[in-house]
Design a protein around this motif. Structure first.
Motif, short mmCIF file in Angstrom:
data_model
loop_
_atom_site.label_atom_id
_atom_site.label_comp_id
_atom_site.label_asym_id
_atom_site.label_seq_id
_atom_site.Cartn_x
_atom_site.Cartn_y
_atom_site.Cartn_z
N ALA A 193 0.83 -1.21 0.00
CA ALA A 193 0.00 0.00 0.00
C ALA A 193 0.86 1.26 0.00
O ALA A 193 0.54 2.24 -0.69
N ARG A 194 1.96 1.25 0.74
CA ARG A 194 2.84 2.43 0.78
C ARG A 194 3.51 2.65 -0.56
O ARG A 194 3.66 3.79 -1.00
N PHE A 195 3.92 1.58 -1.24
CA PHE A 195 4.52 1.73 -2.56
C PHE A 195 3.49 2.17 -3.59
O PHE A 195 3.82 2.82 -4.58
N ALA A 196 2.23 1.81 -3.40
CA ALA A 196 1.17 2.28 -4.30
C ALA A 196 0.99 3.79 -4.13
O ALA A 196 0.73 4.50 -5.10
N ASP A 197 1.13 4.28 -2.90
CA ASP A 197 1.03 5.72 -2.66
C ASP A 197 2.23 6.48 -3.22
O ASP A 197 2.06 7.55 -3.80
N ASP A 198 3.42 5.94 -3.02
CA ASP A 198 4.65 6.61 -3.45
C ASP A 198 5.64 5.57 -3.97
O ASP A 198 6.33 4.94 -3.18
N PRO A 199 5.73 5.38 -5.29
CA PRO A 199 6.64 4.36 -5.82
C PRO A 199 8.12 4.70 -5.62
O PRO A 199 8.96 3.84 -5.76
N HIS A 200 8.43 5.95 -5.28
CA HIS A 200 9.82 6.35 -5.07
C HIS A 200 10.21 6.33 -3.59
O HIS A 200 11.25 6.84 -3.22
N TRP A 250 11.81 5.41 -0.27
CA TRP A 250 13.07 4.74 0.05
C TRP A 250 12.80 3.60 1.02
O TRP A 250 11.97 3.70 1.90
N ALA A 251 13.55 2.53 0.86
CA ALA A 251 13.38 1.37 1.73
C ALA A 251 13.75 1.71 3.17
O ALA A 251 13.15 1.17 4.10
N THR A 252 14.70 2.63 3.38
CA THR A 252 15.07 3.00 4.75
C THR A 252 13.90 3.69 5.45
O THR A 252 13.65 3.44 6.63
N ALA A 253 13.20 4.57 4.74
CA ALA A 253 12.04 5.25 5.34
C ALA A 253 10.93 4.24 5.64
O ALA A 253 10.30 4.30 6.70
N LEU A 254 10.70 3.34 4.71
CA LEU A 254 9.67 2.32 4.91
C LEU A 254 10.05 1.39 6.07
O LEU A 254 9.20 0.99 6.86
N PHE A 255 11.33 1.08 6.19
CA PHE A 255 11.80 0.24 7.28
C PHE A 255 11.53 0.91 8.63
O PHE A 255 11.09 0.25 9.58
N GLU A 256 11.76 2.21 8.72
CA GLU A 256 11.48 2.92 9.96
C GLU A 256 9.99 2.89 10.30
O GLU A 256 9.61 2.72 11.46
N GLU A 257 9.15 3.04 9.27
CA GLU A 257 7.70 2.98 9.50
C GLU A 257 7.28 1.61 10.02
O GLU A 257 6.53 1.49 10.98
N VAL A 258 7.78 0.58 9.37
CA VAL A 258 7.39 -0.79 9.72
C VAL A 258 7.95 -1.17 11.09
O VAL A 258 7.30 -1.88 11.85
N THR A 259 9.14 -0.67 11.41
CA THR A 259 9.71 -0.92 12.74
C THR A 259 8.82 -0.29 13.81
O THR A 259 8.62 -0.88 14.87
N GLY A 260 8.28 0.89 13.52
CA GLY A 260 7.36 1.52 14.44
C GLY A 260 6.07 0.74 14.62
O GLY A 260 5.40 0.85 15.65
N LEU A 261 5.72 -0.06 13.63
CA LEU A 261 4.51 -0.89 13.71
C LEU A 261 4.75 -2.22 14.42
O LEU A 261 3.80 -2.99 14.61
N GLY A 262 6.02 -2.51 14.74
CA GLY A 262 6.30 -3.74 15.48
C GLY A 262 7.21 -4.73 14.77
O GLY A 262 7.48 -5.80 15.31
N ARG A 269 8.51 -3.65 -4.73
CA ARG A 269 8.89 -2.33 -5.25
C ARG A 269 8.43 -2.20 -6.69
O ARG A 269 8.81 -2.99 -7.55
N PRO A 270 7.59 -1.18 -6.98
CA PRO A 270 7.10 -1.02 -8.35
C PRO A 270 8.18 -0.46 -9.25
O PRO A 270 9.13 0.18 -8.79
N ARG A 271 8.03 -0.69 -10.52
CA ARG A 271 8.98 -0.19 -11.50
C ARG A 271 8.43 1.11 -12.06
O ARG A 271 7.32 1.17 -12.57
N CYS A 272 9.22 2.16 -11.97
CA CYS A 272 8.82 3.47 -12.49
C CYS A 272 9.40 3.62 -13.90
O CYS A 272 10.62 3.64 -14.08
#
Length: 164
Positions: free
Chosen positions: A64-71, A73-85, A103-106
């Protein structure tokens, strides 16, 4: 894990009256492993799955996050997911992303790989370059732009020559 031959040997020894401990010593395996093969709980030559992966419950969130923003960064997503547990490491997280093809292809970014991705910056003799070190007049610094990096993200000094 026991190989096919070891499993056959374990069953033959059990038929001859050997104890599970004696069979385990002979095969160099754990007693619980030998008992599982003798009871038919495990199949020779096949490993048991390690269990559910840590990444599994978070894959839909990442999709869902990649659908919102295909660009994103995995580090930002990792921080979000770490916050979720999520309690795994970063390398395990990125391995999960790659394994599931999340990861979608742009197409715009893929098409950005043109010969114009190399910019040459001339430095006057004795002047300092972007790195702060003096260079000879014949030296040209090559700034290799990252594929798909929009020009707006580059610092202005990286694409314009230094003044004399």
């Amino acid at each position: 894990m026991l190989a096919q031959g070891e499993s056959v040997e374990a069953h033959a020894m059990r038929q001859r009256g050997w104890s599970v401990s004696a069979i385990a010593r002979r095969l160099g395996a754990d007693r619980k492993t030998v008992r599982a093969y003798l009871n038919g709980d495990r199949v020779p030559g096949q490993r048991r799955p390690a269990g559910p992966g840590r990444f599994g419950p978070y894959s839909e969130y990442c999709r869902a996050r990649f659908a919102d923003d295909p660009h994103l960064w995995a580090t930002a997503l990792f921080e979000e997911v770490t916050g979720l547990g999520y309690d795994g490491g970063y390398s395990s997280f990125t391995r999960g992303l790659r394994a599931r093809g999340l990861r979608p292809r742009c197409e715009r970014c893929a098409a950005a790989g043109t010969p114009a991705e190399f910019a040459v910056i001339e430095h006057p003799a004795g002047k300092e370059a972007l790195c702060g070190k003096p260079h000879r007049a014949s030296y040209a610094a090559r700034v290799i732009m990252r594929r798909g990096l929009p020009d707006a993200m580059l610092p202005l000094a990286a694409v314009t020559p230094l003044s004399a």
